[in-house]
Motif scaffolding. Sequence first.
Motif, mmCIF file in Angstrom:
data_model
loop_
_atom_site.group_PDB
_atom_site.id
_atom_site.type_symbol
_atom_site.label_atom_id
_atom_site.label_comp_id
_atom_site.label_asym_id
_atom_site.label_seq_id
_atom_site.Cartn_x
_atom_site.Cartn_y
_atom_site.Cartn_z
ATOM 1 N N ARG A 72 19.226 67.609 33.970
ATOM 2 C CA ARG A 72 19.095 66.157 33.894
ATOM 3 C C ARG A 72 18.039 65.806 32.853
ATOM 4 N N GLY A 124 26.265 58.877 32.376
ATOM 5 C CA GLY A 124 26.513 57.783 33.303
ATOM 6 C C GLY A 124 25.422 56.742 33.306
ATOM 7 N N GLY A 125 25.735 55.599 33.873
ATOM 8 C CA GLY A 125 24.756 54.540 34.027
ATOM 9 C C GLY A 125 24.555 53.677 32.793
ATOM 10 N N ARG A 126 25.315 53.892 31.744
ATOM 11 C CA ARG A 126 25.185 53.121 30.509
ATOM 12 C C ARG A 126 26.545 52.558 30.094
ATOM 13 N N ASP A 127 27.268 52.047 31.063
ATOM 14 C CA ASP A 127 28.640 51.609 30.808
ATOM 15 C C ASP A 127 28.729 50.501 29.764
#
Length: 415
Positions: A72, A124-127
Amino acid sequence: MNNARRRGIAALAVSAVLGGAVAAAVAPTAHAATTPPPAPVPAGLYGKGDPTYDGVWRQSLALLAQDTAGVRPAARAVDWLTAQQCDSGAFPSYRANSTQDCGPKTLPDSNATAAAIQALAALGGRDAAVRDSVNWLKSVQNEDGGWSYTPGGASDANSTSLVIGALAAAGAEPEKTLSAKDRSPYDALLTFARPCDAREHGRAFVYQPKQPGIVGDSTAAAVTASAGKGLVVTAPAQAREAKPACDPATIEDAARQGAGYLADALAKTGHLLLPPTPGASDTKPAPDFGNTADAVVALAAQGLTEQAAKPLAWLERNASDWAKESGPAAYAQLVLAAHATGTDPRDFGGTDLVAALNATGPAPEKAQQAQQAEKSGKSGEKDDSGSGVWWFVGAFFAASAGAGFLLAGRRKPRS
């Protein structure tokens, strides 16, 4: 694509846009006529070298490789990449001041944008950022269905291939991404394929029809993209055994021919060759580590793991010094080659590629948490912060008062 190669394309693309020249992929270490002074390396960015031509590129590859290895990345590394995005959705190669929107001197870069999409989509988390970048890429698609390095130029195999990978990673279905003339990216990609009986570069994909460029580079990129894959590849269970027609009528045929071209080029020595830089005193071709790694990924994308074994073994024996000198993008390319072939990147010819990559940038999240735990006394050892004492006091207070909480004085891990 290694960093020297990318810097050359970047400089040539800048020259083409600003001076009206034709962008030709001929000099992997060429620079624009007026080279700016090296940019300082900001916090959060991987690598120590000048980021002017490859900041977003190397950051994207580093984050993507860490993700494939189960690491991560540090939040500030991801934040740095996201902050590089222009309001239009495009990413430049690099911009020093991310507090202001991209100006006319900050050229958008389809390659950097495509790489950033793949990294951010995987993490992820930056759509919203991914969506905006995909929309920008669609807005600058050429009529032939392909993309150039910078908007307004002729399509090339490398840029088109990278965008296909980005669209696939973002779930945007590249085969349905049509130009104003209803041409898909695969239609464009097919125009760069040479028939197997061509006088030069038979079965390969060239950079542009009139500018072959470094053929191993463009072929590896196109073979991977033809399989609908991006920078991250997992080999299919079975290879495609059928022999394609000599004149590639479909992108699938062209991809198999391209894979055959790469396999033959790698069969003797296990590596591709990089042409000498024009004007260099040493005129001997040098081993091309970056494009050999990309060729391994391309062969794996076609299920040709047996053909990928020899170049993979060559990389394991020879590539560690190259990666150490070249920096995070090189380590990332090797991690991705290992991933594509099911090889352990933590024991790649005796080198822990993941640890080496991690060391080029901010410590990954788990490492940060472990470091903070050690500092704050979470490991059970007493330190100057006195957090162990406060934990005990909080526990005693909660127990004696019957409350359902602890007054813990431990510091929170840094993000």
